[in-house]
Design an enzyme around this catalytic site. Structure first.
Site, mmCIF file in Angstrom:
data_model
loop_
_atom_site.group_PDB
_atom_site.id
_atom_site.type_symbol
_atom_site.label_atom_id
_atom_site.label_comp_id
_atom_site.label_asym_id
_atom_site.label_seq_id
_atom_site.Cartn_x
_atom_site.Cartn_y
_atom_site.Cartn_z
ATOM 1 C CG HIS A 127 12.100 22.233 8.434
ATOM 2 N ND1 HIS A 127 10.894 21.773 8.909
ATOM 3 C CD2 HIS A 127 12.063 23.574 8.589
ATOM 4 C CE1 HIS A 127 10.163 22.795 9.337
ATOM 5 N NE2 HIS A 127 10.854 23.913 9.152
ATOM 6 C CD GLU A 138 15.061 25.789 8.790
ATOM 7 O OE1 GLU A 138 14.958 25.654 10.017
ATOM 8 O OE2 GLU A 138 14.595 26.773 8.172
ATOM 9 C CG ASP A 165 16.295 12.302 5.662
ATOM 10 O OD1 ASP A 165 15.955 13.495 5.499
ATOM 11 O OD2 ASP A 165 16.335 11.463 4.735
ATOM 12 C CG ASP A 215 12.499 30.664 7.598
ATOM 13 O OD1 ASP A 215 13.632 30.309 7.226
ATOM 14 O OD2 ASP A 215 12.312 31.718 8.232
#
Ligand code: 9MR
Ligand code: 9MR
Length: 582
Positions: A503, A557, A548, A196
């Protein structure tokens, strides 16, 4: 080795592929024999490489009594027994160890059982982790916010800057008389936390500290270690340049009016899976917290000491970091119980920690080390707890490591004993583990627990020079590089079977097929089994519960606090390998 050897190998490999249909085979290009790769599901092994002198152990799933290692010409260069089956409850299966540490000749080999090739290539080479070490540090550069990653340094993964963060709003939870709700500050730079685009003080602390520790315990190596970043030509080692990029951001998270530190800088909600430049939601600093402030103190105090001892570094900056740490300490003392509470309009990562004994110890230890002021020693003694595997919310051991690797170690003689007792416990677990690893529970980011355990073992090796610690750290690295219950080499861009769909917003949104390289994925755990929705079923055995898949934020992530111990172990092992060559 002559060309006929290669031909032989190619024929055998293609034959095996056709006959057995091995499940995890990849043949990148059959006309180029050097790129042949074979990985059967009957073997779990380090998919990167071994140094000649390191421990070499793989796990097999076969009833055969022995295994062979053959060179590319087909000659058997090693035969060894396969050990008895051992069960690992966390994986729900049994495996057998096969050890070929005695094979020391450099080369690329095949691992055979009963005339079947199970893995190729098994690589033994000088400095097997040089490239990996460089990539794992470069991952931090790739995660820089507010900067163009240009093609000179970023290659295929060049991208435009996003999140310049020169106008960041004060969230109502962070507002006071000096900084009103809706007013703005500038807080540029720093690394994105993970997949993120948030920047979180608590997690930045442990990550930044770990890179500084890597430098501090391995200075000669880092002096000559370049990973091709824009600052590579200045006098500072690249690892310090990279770390300063985040430290200077962290410094802006302190309110100069009172010394308190904001918990995080994010948008209200997570951005979509878009490139940084396309993520335009407004950014805010959210609530000051005691946890963020203590992490900030420890990191700034440690940084000030590291920079002070580095002649190429800016000594004014070292002073400024210490002074920030000292004003933050005053705030923390006046606000010891200001825990972070996620405001109702904010949904980004919370990093909530309500037990701060370990943060107090770490902050006090770093301040005592750098100032020698007895006041801090009292706080250390009051908050000391026994060592554990470090995590973003369990940082006391970082303070212990700092003390043990400094001149203050003589003053705290019992710490060394406690530390080695803990690391010896890790070694005992590893010895009795079917998979040869100290990890015995799987949390979110389980791979970082393995890496942090490897880090503690290498610190123990630095302190004692007892080889058993280094061998055990090699086992941790082997686990991360493929000798685990999933069969994945968990670092992007490395190994035969490596994560492709991490991610990680830039990896998901760019038009490059391969993920950004050098990132350690979080790894197996059963915490959010449904993160990919009902159609993706994960194993209920925690050691195997990994997928995955881009949506699997709980297993796939990447994060700065997970990569930092990978940098630590790969650079230090690479440094030992260099010493061995000389
Ligand atoms: O993308 C987010 C990731 O960075 C976080 O680690 C994770 C847990 O906080 O959350 C991810 O965001 C997901 C959210 O929690 C639930 N809905 C889907 C989001 C994106 O996949
Ligand atoms: O590493 C964090 C893990 O311990 C927590 O269980 C999880 C859920 O709160 O959050 C992890 O941290 C994420 C953070 O909240 C947001 N950025 C991505 C981090 C890694 O997944």
């Amino acid at each position: 080795m002559g060309i006929s050897g290669f031909m032989w190998l190619r024929d055998v490999v293609i034959g095996i592929l056709l006959l057995n249909g091995l499940s995890h085979c990849q043949v990148a290009n059959t006309s180029d024999v050097s790129s042949l790769q074979v990985l059967s599901n009957k073997v779990l092994c380090n998919q990167v490489a071994y140094s000649p002198t390191s421990e070499k152990m793989v796990l097999l799933n076969t009833d055969a009594s022995d295994f062979q290692i053959k060179d590319q010409g087909g000659k058997i260069v090693f035969t060894g027994p396969i050990e008895p089956w051992m069960k690992w409850d966390l994986a729900g299966d049994s495996v057998r160890k096969a050890n070929f540490s005695k094979l020391v000749a450099i080369g690329q080999y095949g691992l055979w059982v009963n005339d079947t090739l199970l893995a190729y290539p098994i690589v033994i080479t000088k400095r097997p982790y040089e490239t990996l070490a460089r990539a794992s540090l470069k991952a931090f550069y790739f995660n820089r916010s507010g900067i163009d990653i240009d093609s000179t340094h970023g290659g295929r993964w060049a991208r435009a800057a996003g999140h310049t963060d020169t106008v960041v709003y004060i969230h109502y939870s962070a507002a006071d008389k000096n900084r009103l709700e809706g007013s703005s500050i500038s807080s540029p730079g720093g690394w994105y936390d993970a997949g993120d685009y948030g920047k979180y003080t608590v997690n930045s602390g442990i990550s930044t500290y770990t890179l500084l520790l890597s430098y501090e315990l391995n200075k000669d190596y880092h002096q000559n270690f370049h990973m091709d970043i824009p600052e590579s030509n200045n006098e500072l080692p690249d690892i310090l340049d990279e770390t300063l990029y985040n430290l200077n951001w962290m410094k802006t998270m302190q309110d100069p009016n009172d010394g308190g530190v904001y918990h995080k800088l994010t948008s209200l909600d997570f951005d979509g899976m878009v490139m940084p430049k396309k993520a335009l939601a407004k950014r805010l600093v959210v609530q000051k917290s005691t946890a963020a402030t203590l992490n900030f103190i420890a990191t700034m105090a440690y940084a000030s000491q590291v920079l002070k001892n580095c002649s190429a570094a800016n000594s004014e900056l070292a002073k400024a970091y210490l002074s920030s740490a000292l004003t933050a300490w005053k705030w923390a003392k006046a606000n010891p119980n200001t825990y972070y509470i996620q405001p109702s309009d904010v949904t980004t990562g919370a990093y909530i920690d309500t037990c701060l004994v370990d943060e107090w110890f770490w902050a006090a230890a770093e301040l005592y080390k750098v100032t020698g002021d007895k006041l801090f020693k009292d706080d250390m003694l009051m908050n000391y707890t026994k060592p554990t595997t470090p995590k973003w919310d369990l940082v006391g051991t970082l303070g212990i490591v700092s003390i043990l690797t400094s001149q203050k170690t003589v003053e705290f003689a019992s710490y060394k004993n406690d530390f080695l007792t803990y690391v010896n416990e890790l070694l005992n677990i590893e010895q009795s583990s079917a998979y040869g690893v100290s990890l015995n529970q799987f949390a979110w980011g389980s791979n970082s627990d393995v890496a942090n355990q490897g880090m503690l073992k290498l610190v123990a090796y630095q302190l004692t020079k007892d080889d058993k610690y280094k061998s055990s750290a090699q086992n941790d690295l082997d686990y991360l590089l493929g000798r685990n219950a999933t069969g994945y080499c968990f670092v992007t861009g490395f190994g035969i079977k490596s994560p492709l769909f991490i991610h990680h917003r830039p990896s998901a949104a760019d038009d490059v097929e391969a993920p950004v390289p050098g990132f350690l994925v979080g790894g197996p755990n059963t915490i959010a089994l449904n993160d990919c929705g009902p159609t993706v079923i994960r194993s209920s055995f925690s050691a195997k519960s990994y997928v995955d898949h881009q949506d699997s934020y709980s297993t796939n992530e990447v994060a700065i606090n997970w990569n930092a111990p990978l940098v630590f172990i790969t650079t230090l092992i690479d440094a030992y390998d260099i010493k061995h060559l000389n």
